[in-house]
Design a protein around this motif. Structure first.
Motif, PDB file in Angstrom:
ATOM      1  N   UNK A  38       0.902  -1.179  -0.069  1.00  0.00           N
ATOM      2  CA  UNK A  38      -0.074   0.007  -0.037  1.00  0.00           C
ATOM      3  C   UNK A  38       0.883   1.230  -0.150  1.00  0.00           C
ATOM      4  N   UNK A  39       1.962   1.270   0.802  1.00  0.00           N
ATOM      5  CA  UNK A  39       2.892   2.382   0.773  1.00  0.00           C
ATOM      6  C   UNK A  39       3.486   2.735  -0.599  1.00  0.00           C
ATOM      7  N   UNK A  40       3.839   1.658  -1.202  1.00  0.00           N
ATOM      8  CA  UNK A  40       4.381   1.729  -2.471  1.00  0.00           C
ATOM      9  C   UNK A  40       3.411   2.249  -3.353  1.00  0.00           C
ATOM     10  N   UNK A  41       2.120   1.698  -3.272  1.00  0.00           N
ATOM     11  CA  UNK A  41       0.881   2.370  -4.238  1.00  0.00           C
ATOM     12  C   UNK A  41       0.909   3.847  -4.152  1.00  0.00           C
ATOM     13  N   UNK A  42       0.834   4.206  -2.922  1.00  0.00           N
ATOM     14  CA  UNK A  42       0.519   5.572  -2.305  1.00  0.00           C
ATOM     15  C   UNK A  42       1.729   6.724  -3.167  1.00  0.00           C
ATOM     16  N   UNK A  43       2.963   5.901  -2.856  1.00  0.00           N
ATOM     17  CA  UNK A  43       3.999   6.844  -3.473  1.00  0.00           C
ATOM     18  C   UNK A  43       4.116   6.849  -5.007  1.00  0.00           C
ATOM     19  N   UNK A  44       3.598   5.841  -5.607  1.00  0.00           N
ATOM     20  CA  UNK A  44       3.481   5.864  -7.070  1.00  0.00           C
ATOM     21  C   UNK A  44       2.416   6.561  -7.433  1.00  0.00           C
ATOM     22  N   UNK A  45       1.205   6.896  -6.523  1.00  0.00           N
ATOM     23  CA  UNK A  45      -0.001   7.800  -6.775  1.00  0.00           C
ATOM     24  C   UNK A  45       0.408   9.321  -6.918  1.00  0.00           C
ATOM     25  N   UNK A  46       1.639   9.667  -6.018  1.00  0.00           N
ATOM     26  CA  UNK A  46       2.000  10.592  -5.623  1.00  0.00           C
ATOM     27  C   UNK A  46       3.064  11.155  -6.473  1.00  0.00           C
ATOM     28  N   UNK A  47       3.268  10.433  -7.451  1.00  0.00           N
ATOM     29  CA  UNK A  47       4.310  10.922  -8.645  1.00  0.00           C
ATOM     30  C   UNK A  47       5.758  10.076  -8.621  1.00  0.00           C
ATOM     31  N   UNK A  48       6.039   9.244  -7.624  1.00  0.00           N
ATOM     32  CA  UNK A  48       7.199   8.551  -7.443  1.00  0.00           C
ATOM     33  C   UNK A  48       7.178   7.630  -8.653  1.00  0.00           C
ATOM     34  N   UNK A  49       8.351   7.563  -9.264  1.00  0.00           N
ATOM     35  CA  UNK A  49       8.584   6.701 -10.607  1.00  0.00           C
ATOM     36  C   UNK A  49      10.003   5.703 -10.356  1.00  0.00           C
ATOM     37  N   UNK A  50       9.805   4.667 -11.129  1.00  0.00           N
ATOM     38  CA  UNK A  50      10.971   3.547 -11.103  1.00  0.00           C
ATOM     39  C   UNK A  50      11.137   3.012 -12.386  1.00  0.00           C
ATOM     40  N   UNK A  51      12.200   2.646 -12.516  1.00  0.00           N
ATOM     41  CA  UNK A  51      12.475   1.993 -14.025  1.00  0.00           C
ATOM     42  C   UNK A  51      12.235   0.335 -13.816  1.00  0.00           C
ATOM     43  N   UNK A  52      12.564   0.060 -12.475  1.00  0.00           N
ATOM     44  CA  UNK A  52      12.402  -1.655 -12.211  1.00  0.00           C
ATOM     45  C   UNK A  52      11.605  -1.600 -10.816  1.00  0.00           C
ATOM     46  N   UNK A  53      10.671  -2.292 -10.707  1.00  0.00           N
ATOM     47  CA  UNK A  53       9.980  -2.686  -9.340  1.00  0.00           C
ATOM     48  C   UNK A  53       9.999  -4.435  -9.118  1.00  0.00           C
ATOM     49  N   UNK A  54      10.516  -4.748  -8.102  1.00  0.00           N
ATOM     50  CA  UNK A  54      10.637  -6.097  -7.884  1.00  0.00           C
ATOM     51  C   UNK A  54       9.454  -6.440  -6.840  1.00  0.00           C
ATOM     52  N   UNK A  55       8.401  -7.229  -7.131  1.00  0.00           N
ATOM     53  CA  UNK A  55       7.135  -7.305  -6.166  1.00  0.00           C
ATOM     54  C   UNK A  55       7.054  -8.694  -5.902  1.00  0.00           C
ATOM     55  N   UNK A  56       6.831  -8.899  -4.520  1.00  0.00           N
ATOM     56  CA  UNK A  56       6.552 -10.190  -4.100  1.00  0.00           C
ATOM     57  C   UNK A  56       4.883 -10.463  -4.357  1.00  0.00           C
ATOM     58  N   UNK A  57       4.808 -11.767  -4.690  1.00  0.00           N
ATOM     59  CA  UNK A  57       3.201 -12.115  -4.886  1.00  0.00           C
ATOM     60  C   UNK A  57       2.255 -12.137  -3.851  1.00  0.00           C
ATOM     61  N   UNK A  58       2.867 -12.246  -2.898  1.00  0.00           N
ATOM     62  CA  UNK A  58       1.793 -12.146  -1.600  1.00  0.00           C
ATOM     63  C   UNK A  58       2.201 -11.326  -0.600  1.00  0.00           C
ATOM     64  N   UNK A  59       1.357 -10.739   0.007  1.00  0.00           N
ATOM     65  CA  UNK A  59       1.332  -9.841   1.422  1.00  0.00           C
ATOM     66  C   UNK A  59       0.614 -10.211   2.718  1.00  0.00           C
ATOM     67  N   UNK A  60       1.095  -9.872   3.720  1.00  0.00           N
ATOM     68  CA  UNK A  60       0.181 -10.371   4.971  1.00  0.00           C
ATOM     69  C   UNK A  60      -1.245  -9.850   4.968  1.00  0.00           C
ATOM     70  N   UNK A  61      -1.317  -8.581   4.491  1.00  0.00           N
ATOM     71  CA  UNK A  61      -2.638  -7.713   4.542  1.00  0.00           C
ATOM     72  C   UNK A  61      -3.656  -8.340   3.377  1.00  0.00           C
ATOM     73  N   UNK A  62      -3.076  -9.547   2.902  1.00  0.00           N
ATOM     74  CA  UNK A  62      -4.172  -9.927   1.801  1.00  0.00           C
ATOM     75  C   UNK A  62      -3.916  -9.280   0.528  1.00  0.00           C
ATOM     76  N   UNK A  63      -3.202  -8.230   0.310  1.00  0.00           N
ATOM     77  CA  UNK A  63      -2.836  -7.739  -0.936  1.00  0.00           C
ATOM     78  C   UNK A  63      -1.951  -8.623  -1.700  1.00  0.00           C
ATOM     79  N   UNK A  64      -2.263  -8.717  -2.990  1.00  0.00           N
ATOM     80  CA  UNK A  64      -1.518  -9.402  -3.809  1.00  0.00           C
ATOM     81  C   UNK A  64      -0.678  -8.381  -4.908  1.00  0.00           C
ATOM     82  N   UNK A  65       0.577  -9.068  -5.121  1.00  0.00           N
ATOM     83  CA  UNK A  65       1.674  -8.429  -5.931  1.00  0.00           C
ATOM     84  C   UNK A  65       1.102  -8.182  -7.485  1.00  0.00           C
TER      85      UNK A  65
END
Length: 235
Positions: free
Chosen positions: A37-64
């Motif tokens: 969620x923190x990553x998504x919030x930062x992306x919404x605020x304009x943060x950009x990356x060339x590469x993002x490594x994403x785990x597939x599963x998170x404890x809060x039930x959110x999926x990569x």
């Protein structure tokens, strides 16, 4: 240098991925996220990356894959290279909806990760150049072709983007020097415009594609006229 984010809830795997990434490129810019969620919030605020490594599963039930689809579908970002990492081999077909660069199984194979990052480098180099700026202690970037114009507002610079605006502390002279040789031209003391967004040219002003009217200073008229007509002819 690839601007990279690692998003995983397990610090051991974060350290493992970071170690392998730095083995590929020592001075790489890496941001760490343990919460999707923190990553998504930062992306919404304009943060950009060339590469993002994403785990597939998170404890809060959110999926990569939710994050990947958010990047592609909500942010309309087709340039960031998404690399999924997971020890889980099941239900991986849904990952391809977000058009990832690759899927790396845990434990991480350093040689495969290096090959994937090499591909990411090649793909990123093909993409258009970015303008980088600092705001609030973070570094952001925006594609040159998404910038309509720069406007100087006292000590701040406004970037009129293609869809939203951005602000940061700076001065227009530094911006002009950074843009030297690109498709931008200074038309008065406070404005630098992207020639690709000029809809109409008049001797004392231009009209941008979003109908913004910007005056052209007398001292800049000849240079602006030449730049605008050259751009019109080239396109």
């Amino acid at each position: 240098m690839l601007k990279t984010a690692i998003c995983d809830d397990d610090i051991e795997w974060i350290n493992e991925i970071e170690k392998n990434v730095r083995a590929f490129e020592k001075d790489i810019d890496i941001s760490i996220y343990s919460c999707a969620k923190t990553l998504m919030n930062n992306l919404m605020e304009g943060e950009k990356f060339d590469v993002i490594f994403l785990d597939i599963e998170f404890p809060d039930g959110r999926l990569g894959v939710d994050v990947g689809n958010f990047i592609r579908n909500n942010l309309r970002d087709m340039d960031t290279q998404i690399i999924y990492v997971s020890a889980v081999r099941d239900n991986i077909m849904s990952l391809f909806d977000s058009r990832p660069l690759n899927l790396l199984p845990k434990p991480i194979d350093g040689e495969k990760l290096s090959r994937v990052l090499k591909t990411a480098h090649e793909l990123t180099d093909r993409n258009e150049r970015y303008f980088h700026y600092k705001a609030g202690g973070s570094v952001y970037r925006i594609k040159y072709n998404e910038i309509r114009y720069f406007e100087s507002m006292s000590r701040k610079i406004k970037i009129a983007g293609n869809g939203r605006d951005y602000e940061f502390y700076g001065n227009i002279t530094d911006i002009e020097e950074k843009l030297d040789g690109s498709n931008f031209v200074k038309i008065q003391r406070s404005y630098i415009i992207n020639l690709n967004y000029v809809k109409e040219y008049h001797s004392s002003y231009v009209i941008m594609e979003n109908e913004t009217r910007i005056s052209v200073s007398r001292s800049y008229k000849e240079r602006v006229r030449e730049a605008v007509f050259k751009n019109f002819n080239d396109n």
